[in-house]
Design an enzyme around this catalytic site. Sequence first.
Site, PDB file in Angstrom:
ATOM      1  N   GLY A  31      12.097   6.601   1.245  1.00  0.00           N
ATOM      2  CA  GLY A  31      11.883   7.513   2.365  1.00  0.00           C
ATOM      3  C   GLY A  31      10.415   7.675   2.726  1.00  0.00           C
ATOM      4  O   GLY A  31       9.573   6.903   2.308  1.00  0.00           O
ATOM      5  N   HIS A  37       8.085   0.082   6.518  1.00  0.00           N
ATOM      6  CA  HIS A  37       9.540   0.179   6.332  1.00  0.00           C
ATOM      7  C   HIS A  37      10.257  -0.210   7.626  1.00  0.00           C
ATOM      8  O   HIS A  37      11.284  -0.883   7.601  1.00  0.00           O
ATOM      9  CB  HIS A  37       9.938   1.625   6.005  1.00  0.00           C
ATOM     10  CG  HIS A  37       9.387   2.148   4.718  1.00  0.00           C
ATOM     11  ND1 HIS A  37       8.438   3.131   4.670  1.00  0.00           N
ATOM     12  CD2 HIS A  37       9.663   1.822   3.429  1.00  0.00           C
ATOM     13  CE1 HIS A  37       8.163   3.416   3.405  1.00  0.00           C
ATOM     14  NE2 HIS A  37       8.875   2.631   2.627  1.00  0.00           N
ATOM     15  N   LYS A 149       3.963  -5.813   0.120  1.00  0.00           N
ATOM     16  CA  LYS A 149       2.910  -4.954  -0.431  1.00  0.00           C
ATOM     17  C   LYS A 149       3.157  -4.669  -1.913  1.00  0.00           C
ATOM     18  O   LYS A 149       2.240  -4.644  -2.702  1.00  0.00           O
ATOM     19  CB  LYS A 149       2.796  -3.646   0.347  1.00  0.00           C
ATOM     20  CG  LYS A 149       1.471  -2.970   0.054  1.00  0.00           C
ATOM     21  CD  LYS A 149       1.428  -1.581   0.553  1.00  0.00           C
ATOM     22  CE  LYS A 149       1.241  -0.678  -0.595  1.00  0.00           C
ATOM     23  NZ  LYS A 149       2.134   0.345  -0.868  1.00  0.00           N
ATOM     24  N   SER A 186       3.439   5.181   1.856  1.00  0.00           N
ATOM     25  CA  SER A 186       3.809   6.605   1.932  1.00  0.00           C
ATOM     26  C   SER A 186       2.773   7.442   1.193  1.00  0.00           C
ATOM     27  O   SER A 186       2.568   8.610   1.504  1.00  0.00           O
ATOM     28  CB  SER A 186       5.188   6.841   1.310  1.00  0.00           C
ATOM     29  OG  SER A 186       6.131   5.993   1.921  1.00  0.00           O
TER      30      SER A 186
END
Length: 281
Positions: A31, A37, A149, A186
Site C-alpha cells: 500500500g 506501484h 527497485k 513509500s
Amino acid sequence: MKTVTTIEEVRAQVKQWKKEGLCVGLVPTMGYLHEGHKSLIERSVSECDKTVVSIFVNPMQFGPNEDFASYPRDLAADQAVCASAGADLIFHPSVEEMYAPDFCSFVDMNGVTKELCGKSRPIHFRGVCTVVSKLFHIVTPQKAYFGQKDAQQLAVIRRMVRDLNMDIEIVGCPIVREADGLAKSSRNTYLNAQERQAALVLSKAIFLGQSMAQNGERSGKVITDAMRKLISEEPMARIDYVQMVDRDSIEPVDFIEGPVLVAIAVYIGTTRLIDNFVFEK
Ligand code: PAF
C-alpha cells in the site's frame, strides 16, 4: 473495482474469472501506492485480462526495531490509484485473516538472501517469501509483477518460483524515479525537506556507478569505492551497504563478466533507502 478483505471472497472472484478463461495478474504491495506501484498495475492491466492488487503491510517481514507500526497506510488514496490504473480487485486482508494465531509454516531461503538487505535485515526475506507464497496460493495468478527497485526481492521471488515449481510468470518492472532522480518509495514520505534533498545522494551514486560501467570500468571495487566516496560527502547519509553482486545469484562479484547488480542501502537520518542499477556487459 471491488475491495475485498477475505481469502474466500478473492478465491470466489478468481474462480469465476478462471471459469471464463481469463488470465489473472497479481501486483503484491504494502500500500501507500506511488507511481512505481502504478506502473506495475498498468503493466498487469496491459498484459492480463484481470488484475488483482494486494495491499497488506506484512508484519512478518519487519524486524523488531523496524517500521511496521509507523509504515504509512492510506486505503482511500490506494483505491484511487488502483482505479485510475485499471485494477479489477483489491485484496486488503487483516493480519488475522492472513496469519492464524498458531501459524507456524514458513518459506525460507539460503544463498540469494545472504548478501545486501539479507545481511542487515536477517528475517526480512523469510517474511517476504512466506507472504508472497500465500498470496500466490490465494490468488493463483498466471503472472505477478514486482519492481526492480527491490532488486534482491525480485531475485529471491524468481528463485522461489523456480525452486518450488510455482506455475507463475514473474515480471520485473523498471524503477520509477522522481524528476530529480530519487527512486520512488513509500518510505520517502518519512523524509523532511532537508533529508529529501540529502536523499538525492543515492541516485547520484547510482548514476555515477552506472556511467563508470558504461564507460568500460569492470572492477567492482573501483566502481563501489567511487560510489561510497560520493555518498560519504553527504553529512546526513550513513551507508549500510554499497555492493556489486551477480544479478541472479546475488553472490558478490569482483569484476563485471556477466549481468551484475550494483545495489546500495543508505540511511538518511533514520530512514533507510535503497537503490540500484543492473549492468549487462
Ligand atoms: O515489495 C513489497 O511491497 C513487499 O515486500 C511485498 C512483495 C508486497 C510482500 O509483502
